[in-house]
Design a protein around this motif. Structure first.
Motif, mmCIF file in Angstrom:
data_model
loop_
_atom_site.group_PDB
_atom_site.id
_atom_site.type_symbol
_atom_site.label_atom_id
_atom_site.label_comp_id
_atom_site.label_asym_id
_atom_site.label_seq_id
_atom_site.Cartn_x
_atom_site.Cartn_y
_atom_site.Cartn_z
ATOM 1 N N VAL A 132 -0.365 -6.259 10.207
ATOM 2 C CA VAL A 132 0.584 -7.228 10.766
ATOM 3 C C VAL A 132 0.217 -8.640 10.331
ATOM 4 O O VAL A 132 1.096 -9.449 10.009
ATOM 5 N N GLU A 133 -1.070 -8.931 10.277
ATOM 6 C CA GLU A 133 -1.502 -10.249 9.805
ATOM 7 C C GLU A 133 -0.985 -10.504 8.380
ATOM 8 O O GLU A 133 -0.478 -11.592 8.083
ATOM 9 N N GLY B 131 7.812 -13.737 6.501
ATOM 10 C CA GLY B 131 7.052 -13.045 7.530
ATOM 11 C C GLY B 131 6.801 -13.883 8.767
ATOM 12 O O GLY B 131 6.840 -13.379 9.888
ATOM 13 N N ARG B 132 6.552 -15.164 8.574
ATOM 14 C CA ARG B 132 6.322 -16.042 9.726
ATOM 15 C C ARG B 132 7.552 -16.126 10.624
ATOM 16 O O ARG B 132 7.430 -16.363 11.816
ATOM 17 N N LYS B 133 8.729 -15.921 10.051
ATOM 18 C CA LYS B 133 9.969 -15.995 10.826
ATOM 19 C C LYS B 133 10.274 -14.703 11.579
ATOM 20 O O LYS B 133 10.947 -14.727 12.601
ATOM 21 N N ARG B 134 9.804 -13.566 11.064
ATOM 22 C CA ARG B 134 10.226 -12.307 11.679
ATOM 23 C C ARG B 134 9.111 -11.475 12.300
ATOM 24 O O ARG B 134 9.373 -10.530 13.035
ATOM 25 N N GLY C 117 7.652 -3.036 2.791
ATOM 26 C CA GLY C 117 6.535 -3.729 3.435
ATOM 27 C C GLY C 117 5.325 -3.934 2.546
ATOM 28 O O GLY C 117 4.192 -3.783 3.001
ATOM 29 N N VAL C 118 5.536 -4.286 1.292
ATOM 30 C CA VAL C 118 4.426 -4.503 0.366
ATOM 31 C C VAL C 118 3.828 -5.884 0.616
ATOM 32 O O VAL C 118 4.534 -6.886 0.595
ATOM 33 N N ARG C 119 2.540 -5.917 0.838
ATOM 34 C CA ARG C 119 1.844 -7.192 0.995
ATOM 35 C C ARG C 119 0.421 -7.053 0.484
ATOM 36 O O ARG C 119 -0.202 -6.001 0.599
ATOM 37 N N THR C 120 -0.092 -8.154 -0.043
ATOM 38 C CA THR C 120 -1.515 -8.266 -0.320
ATOM 39 C C THR C 120 -2.006 -9.511 0.404
ATOM 40 O O THR C 120 -1.232 -10.426 0.680
ATOM 41 N N THR C 121 -3.279 -9.515 0.703
ATOM 42 C CA THR C 121 -3.841 -10.679 1.366
ATOM 43 C C THR C 121 -3.831 -11.861 0.393
ATOM 44 O O THR C 121 -3.915 -11.682 -0.820
ATOM 45 N N ALA C 122 -3.700 -13.054 0.914
ATOM 46 C CA ALA C 122 -3.452 -14.248 0.095
ATOM 47 C C ALA C 122 -4.485 -14.450 -1.010
ATOM 48 O O ALA C 122 -4.133 -14.764 -2.148
#
Length: 154
Positions: A19-20, A28-31, A90-95
């Motif tokens: 989730v982070e 993502g910050r909006k939803r 929901g693809v994401r990698t950490t910054a």
């Protein structure tokens, strides 16, 4: 040299980190609601995903740290002679790993997983404002062959 990345099915212990990552961009910050404790809706969704054999929530790990996530849904269709499709979501990698090949490895892993499950096609969507993401997927071989439509249900 890049450290080895391992892929595995997510566990409930990974949910906070997932989730982070989902909340760590403009959309993502909006939803999303990354707060402690996590809203119960995330736990219910996680349980629904992990109890469905046609859904997989996969995390990428490096040095025992979750650095990426992808959800893959496998769907049978009557079209294409009853073939199966995989949908990436929901693809994401950490910054701090963006631009270092982690996303490429994550998507290539998902493509191979879809092949292993007998899918004839893999599909995904990305928001139109995510221009960099669109170019990323195109570099990996995805093509914008269809016009997608969505309707928000309230």
């Amino acid at each position: 040299m890049q450290k080895k990345i391992n892929f595995r099915i997510a566990t409930e212990r990974d949910l906070d980190r997932i989730v982070e990552m989902l909340a760590d961009d403009e959309l993502g910050r909006k939803r999303e609601r990354y707060e402690q404790p996590l809203p119960e809706s995330y736990k219910k969704a996680f349980q629904a995903i992990t109890s469905d054999p046609n859904n997989e929530l996969i995390v990428a790990n490096q040095d025992n740290e979750v650095i990426g996530v992808v959800q893959i849904t496998f769907t049978p269709y009557i079209t294409h002679q009853g073939g199966w499709r995989a949908t990436i979501e929901g693809v994401r990698t950490t910054a701090y790993v963006r631009g270092k090949g982690v996303g490429t490895e994550l998507i290539n892993w998902a493509i191979q997983r879809a092949k292993n499950r007998g899918c004839h096609l893999i599909q995904l969507t990305t928001d139109k404002i995510r221009v960099d993401a669109l170019h990323f997927y195109e570099r990996l071989g995805f093509k914008a062959t269809h016009e997608g439509l969505k309707m928000k249900l309230e």
